[in-house]
Design a protein around this motif. Structure first.
Motif, mmCIF file in Angstrom:
data_model
loop_
_atom_site.group_PDB
_atom_site.id
_atom_site.type_symbol
_atom_site.label_atom_id
_atom_site.label_comp_id
_atom_site.label_asym_id
_atom_site.label_seq_id
_atom_site.Cartn_x
_atom_site.Cartn_y
_atom_site.Cartn_z
ATOM 1 N N ASN A 7 56.126 -23.675 -34.251
ATOM 2 C CA ASN A 7 54.831 -23.957 -34.870
ATOM 3 C C ASN A 7 53.661 -23.242 -34.199
ATOM 4 O O ASN A 7 52.520 -23.425 -34.617
ATOM 5 C CB ASN A 7 54.577 -25.466 -34.874
ATOM 6 N N LEU A 8 53.932 -22.440 -33.184
ATOM 7 C CA LEU A 8 52.862 -21.699 -32.521
ATOM 8 C C LEU A 8 52.323 -20.612 -33.436
ATOM 9 O O LEU A 8 53.042 -20.082 -34.291
ATOM 10 C CB LEU A 8 53.376 -21.031 -31.239
ATOM 11 N N LYS A 9 51.078 -20.255 -33.232
ATOM 12 C CA LYS A 9 50.476 -19.109 -33.905
ATOM 13 C C LYS A 9 50.527 -17.929 -32.940
ATOM 14 O O LYS A 9 50.608 -18.118 -31.738
ATOM 15 C CB LYS A 9 49.034 -19.427 -34.295
ATOM 16 N N LEU A 41 53.759 -17.026 -27.990
ATOM 17 C CA LEU A 41 54.304 -16.417 -29.201
ATOM 18 C C LEU A 41 53.760 -14.998 -29.309
ATOM 19 O O LEU A 41 52.549 -14.786 -29.354
ATOM 20 C CB LEU A 41 53.932 -17.212 -30.444
ATOM 21 N N VAL A 42 54.655 -14.019 -29.328
ATOM 22 C CA VAL A 42 54.271 -12.619 -29.401
ATOM 23 C C VAL A 42 54.224 -12.156 -30.855
ATOM 24 O O VAL A 42 53.253 -11.545 -31.294
ATOM 25 C CB VAL A 42 55.250 -11.732 -28.587
ATOM 26 N N ASP A 49 61.794 -15.446 -39.286
ATOM 27 C CA ASP A 49 62.980 -15.626 -38.446
ATOM 28 C C ASP A 49 63.547 -14.248 -38.140
ATOM 29 O O ASP A 49 63.795 -13.479 -39.072
ATOM 30 C CB ASP A 49 64.007 -16.467 -39.188
ATOM 31 N N PRO A 50 63.696 -13.838 -36.900
ATOM 32 C CA PRO A 50 63.523 -14.576 -35.648
ATOM 33 C C PRO A 50 62.063 -14.609 -35.185
ATOM 34 O O PRO A 50 61.180 -13.984 -35.767
ATOM 35 C CB PRO A 50 64.385 -13.802 -34.663
ATOM 36 N N ILE A 51 61.875 -15.318 -34.081
ATOM 37 C CA ILE A 51 60.571 -15.467 -33.441
ATOM 38 C C ILE A 51 60.650 -14.757 -32.093
ATOM 39 O O ILE A 51 61.615 -14.924 -31.357
ATOM 40 C CB ILE A 51 60.239 -16.956 -33.250
ATOM 41 N N TYR A 52 59.644 -13.957 -31.777
ATOM 42 C CA TYR A 52 59.614 -13.169 -30.550
ATOM 43 C C TYR A 52 58.644 -13.842 -29.584
ATOM 44 O O TYR A 52 57.462 -13.989 -29.893
ATOM 45 C CB TYR A 52 59.167 -11.749 -30.895
#
Length: 85
Positions: A7-9, A41-42, A49-52
């Motif tokens: 849920n991070l921006k 969150l980068v 998906d995926p999250i870096y």
């Protein structure tokens, strides 16, 4: 405020609070995904998906389902004087 990594921006940071040890692969633990460590969150892939993420200097790509299982305490950017704005 608590949330999950999913849920991070972009650019938002948090401190890992908890997760189920059974749900995370050992490799993530070895790379620093441990309670008390900072996560940023980068980037998020076009289909979310995926999250870096960046965890203590290690850049890691994780699946969204895994990111939903890592609970964070958000770092308030306004009270962090060294934060980049």
């Amino acid at each position: 405020m608590e949330t999950t990594v999913a849920n991070l921006k972009r650019g938002q940071r948090g401190i890992i609070k908890e997760f189920s040890e059974d749900s995370l692969p050992i490799k993530l633990l070895e790379l620093g995904c441990l309670p008390g460590n900072e996560v940023e969150l980068v980037q998020v892939a076009p289909l979310r998906d995926p999250i870096y993420i960046n965890v203590n200097g290690s850049h890691i790509a994780i699946r969204r389902t895994m990111a939903l299982q890592i609970t964070l305490e958000l770092i308030d950017e306004e009270t962090t004087p060294w934060a980049n704005k």
